[in-house]
Design a protein around this motif. Sequence first.
Motif, PDB file in Angstrom:
ATOM      1  N   GLN A 170      -5.963   0.233   2.008  1.00 48.07           N
ATOM      2  CA  GLN A 170      -5.624  -0.709   0.993  1.00 48.07           C
ATOM      3  C   GLN A 170      -4.518  -0.245   0.411  1.00 48.07           C
ATOM      4  OE1 GLN A 170      -6.521  -3.824   0.473  1.00 48.07           O
ATOM      5  NE2 GLN A 170      -5.188  -4.102  -1.465  1.00 48.07           N
ATOM      6  N   VAL A 171      -4.574   1.161   0.127  1.00 46.92           N
ATOM      7  CA  VAL A 171      -3.376   1.937  -0.462  1.00 46.92           C
ATOM      8  C   VAL A 171      -2.190   1.854   0.471  1.00 46.92           C
ATOM      9  CG1 VAL A 171      -2.432   4.185  -0.919  1.00 46.92           C
ATOM     10  CG2 VAL A 171      -4.757   3.658  -1.580  1.00 46.92           C
TER      11      VAL A 171
ATOM     12  N   ARG B  74      -1.587  -0.746   2.591  1.00 49.74           N
ATOM     13  CA  ARG B  74      -1.202  -2.094   2.464  1.00 49.74           C
ATOM     14  C   ARG B  74      -0.369  -2.204   1.226  1.00 49.74           C
ATOM     15  NH1 ARG B  74      -6.979  -4.498   3.850  1.00 49.74           N
ATOM     16  NH2 ARG B  74      -6.839  -4.117   5.928  1.00 49.74           N
ATOM     17  N   GLU B  75      -0.639  -1.734   0.045  1.00 45.27           N
ATOM     18  CA  GLU B  75       0.058  -1.809  -1.311  1.00 45.27           C
ATOM     19  C   GLU B  75       1.498  -1.013  -1.074  1.00 45.27           C
ATOM     20  OE1 GLU B  75      -2.692  -0.132  -4.060  1.00 45.27           O
ATOM     21  OE2 GLU B  75      -3.891  -1.984  -4.059  1.00 45.27           O
TER      22      GLU B  75
ATOM     23  N   ALA C 251       3.693  -3.297   0.845  1.00 42.37           N
ATOM     24  CA  ALA C 251       4.074  -4.640   0.329  1.00 42.37           C
ATOM     25  C   ALA C 251       5.231  -4.431  -0.818  1.00 42.37           C
ATOM     26  CB  ALA C 251       2.678  -4.960  -0.841  1.00 42.37           C
ATOM     27  N   LYS C 252       5.513  -2.878  -1.290  1.00 43.09           N
ATOM     28  CA  LYS C 252       6.515  -2.755  -2.132  1.00 43.09           C
ATOM     29  C   LYS C 252       7.894  -2.893  -1.463  1.00 43.09           C
ATOM     30  CE  LYS C 252       3.931   0.662  -4.923  1.00 43.09           C
ATOM     31  NZ  LYS C 252       3.948   2.147  -5.213  1.00 43.09           N
TER      32      LYS C 252
ATOM     33  N   ARG D  85       5.434 -10.802   3.672  1.00 42.83           N
ATOM     34  CA  ARG D  85       4.019 -10.741   3.605  1.00 42.83           C
ATOM     35  C   ARG D  85       3.651 -12.116   3.562  1.00 42.83           C
ATOM     36  NH1 ARG D  85       0.453  -6.167   3.659  1.00 42.83           N
ATOM     37  NH2 ARG D  85       1.944  -4.397   3.780  1.00 42.83           N
TER      38      ARG D  85
ATOM     39  N   LYS E  80     -10.578  -8.427   1.560  1.00 39.12           N
ATOM     40  CA  LYS E  80      -9.366  -8.943   0.663  1.00 39.12           C
ATOM     41  C   LYS E  80      -8.152  -9.425   1.255  1.00 39.12           C
ATOM     42  CE  LYS E  80     -10.440  -5.035  -2.693  1.00 39.12           C
ATOM     43  NZ  LYS E  80      -9.817  -3.946  -3.330  1.00 39.12           N
TER      44      LYS E  80
ATOM     45  N   THR F  83      -5.374 -10.206  -0.333  1.00 41.03           N
ATOM     46  CA  THR F  83      -4.140  -9.790  -0.918  1.00 41.03           C
ATOM     47  C   THR F  83      -3.987  -8.267  -0.743  1.00 41.03           C
ATOM     48  OG1 THR F  83      -5.333  -9.833  -2.949  1.00 41.03           O
ATOM     49  CG2 THR F  83      -4.127 -11.758  -2.537  1.00 41.03           C
ATOM     50  N   PRO F  84      -2.685  -7.682  -0.625  1.00 38.92           N
ATOM     51  CA  PRO F  84      -1.698  -8.512  -0.333  1.00 38.92           C
ATOM     52  C   PRO F  84      -1.784  -9.150   1.067  1.00 38.92           C
ATOM     53  CG  PRO F  84      -1.134  -6.299   0.070  1.00 38.92           C
ATOM     54  CD  PRO F  84      -2.622  -6.370  -0.511  1.00 38.92           C
TER      55      PRO F  84
END
Length: 424
Positions: free
Chosen positions: A168-169, A171-172, A175-176, A258, A361, A363-364
Amino acid sequence: MITRKRLATGACALLAALSVALLPTSATADEPVTKESPKVELVLDVSGSMRAKDIDGKSRMSAAKQAFNEVLDAVPEEVRLGIRTLGADYPGQDRKQGCKDTRQLYPVGPLDRTEAKTAVASLAPTGWTPIGPALLGAAKDLEGGDATRRIVLITDGEDTCAPLDPCQVAREIAAKGIHLVIDTLGLVPDAKTRQQLTCIAEATGGTYTSVHRTEDLSRRVRQLVDRAADPVVTPVATAGALRCADAPQLKPGLYTDRESFGQHRWYRVDLLPGQELRASVSVSADRAVNNDYGVLLRAVTRHGREIVRGSEAGDGRTDVISTGLRYPKPDLDDGPGDAKPAAETVCLQVSNSFSAPPSVKTTPGMPIELTVDVVDGPSAASDVASFGLGRGWWLLGVLVLVGFVAGLLWGWLSRWRVAVWRTH
């Protein structure tokens, strides 16, 4: 038919251009323009499990140190390299404290090989495996500027600091839209470690490699550092719209976005008569998804008439699924005057039919790569798409004609045989 493809048509376009950030010049106009040096941070697991002696008869830590020495000797001069550790300092059993155990061993910048080797030589397997916090720290170490940025994570086990999920980290971070790629290497990995490291890599467009020998580790890390020094392409972050009228205008290039489960995203491309639009899209199923999914890429007019489409299906595996299309716009006959022909706005729609279990999850959204290329159209009329069917339209016409002629011949032969039978 359900097939499995990896970046399919998108892989060709990844070799189409070299896009790097340029530093502003403050001298004369004749002064050569320089490009910002690429940045790489090696993230090394120094947790207690690195004591295991199962790589070439020595410990995993010894193998990693030997590989690091060889890599440091071969780092290109233009690369700004740093080293971060995880699990190197806290030997205790306090989980909260152990999950903070990550630090930058050598700062990202011009490489002093002797100093970097000395720092690595002092490491000893110690504590926990806080992969998520280490990735966040490495991303911060690489902040600033528009240079190529790459994290190379080397570990022998999965993260021990949940609920901060390292996948998840990743993916975040992706996403930036900062184009930071994470490559992962698993030292003698088990199934769970392999799955987690694969997820981290795929979330950012990186690669995963399983390592069982010191030589393989050294060679692979050198390849990844060299890749940062000579990138193939730098994708451009964009944001598709919910309808064509609001869609961003794209030029030829590689774009990232995304897309949520079951979502439609729209983009626009201008096409002149005599040009051909070539587009492809890849959607990364970077998390557990339900079986039977697909991706659709459509080209339509501004008024909603479909021109051509491409689609592909998958079977529920964590994978990348891709499809593409071609649309050649016929050239105009020479008209009076020198009036410039007007461009046609082609709307590209990217859709997916992914779904996921309730525990996953959403999202994102899933990472997508969209490749757009505009080339000179084909000169032969047979190459021009008709009603979205391309050459298949002409093949269908030939089959219809052959069937019609065969029917006439069969009817004539049947009547002739009946006539002969009656006369006898």
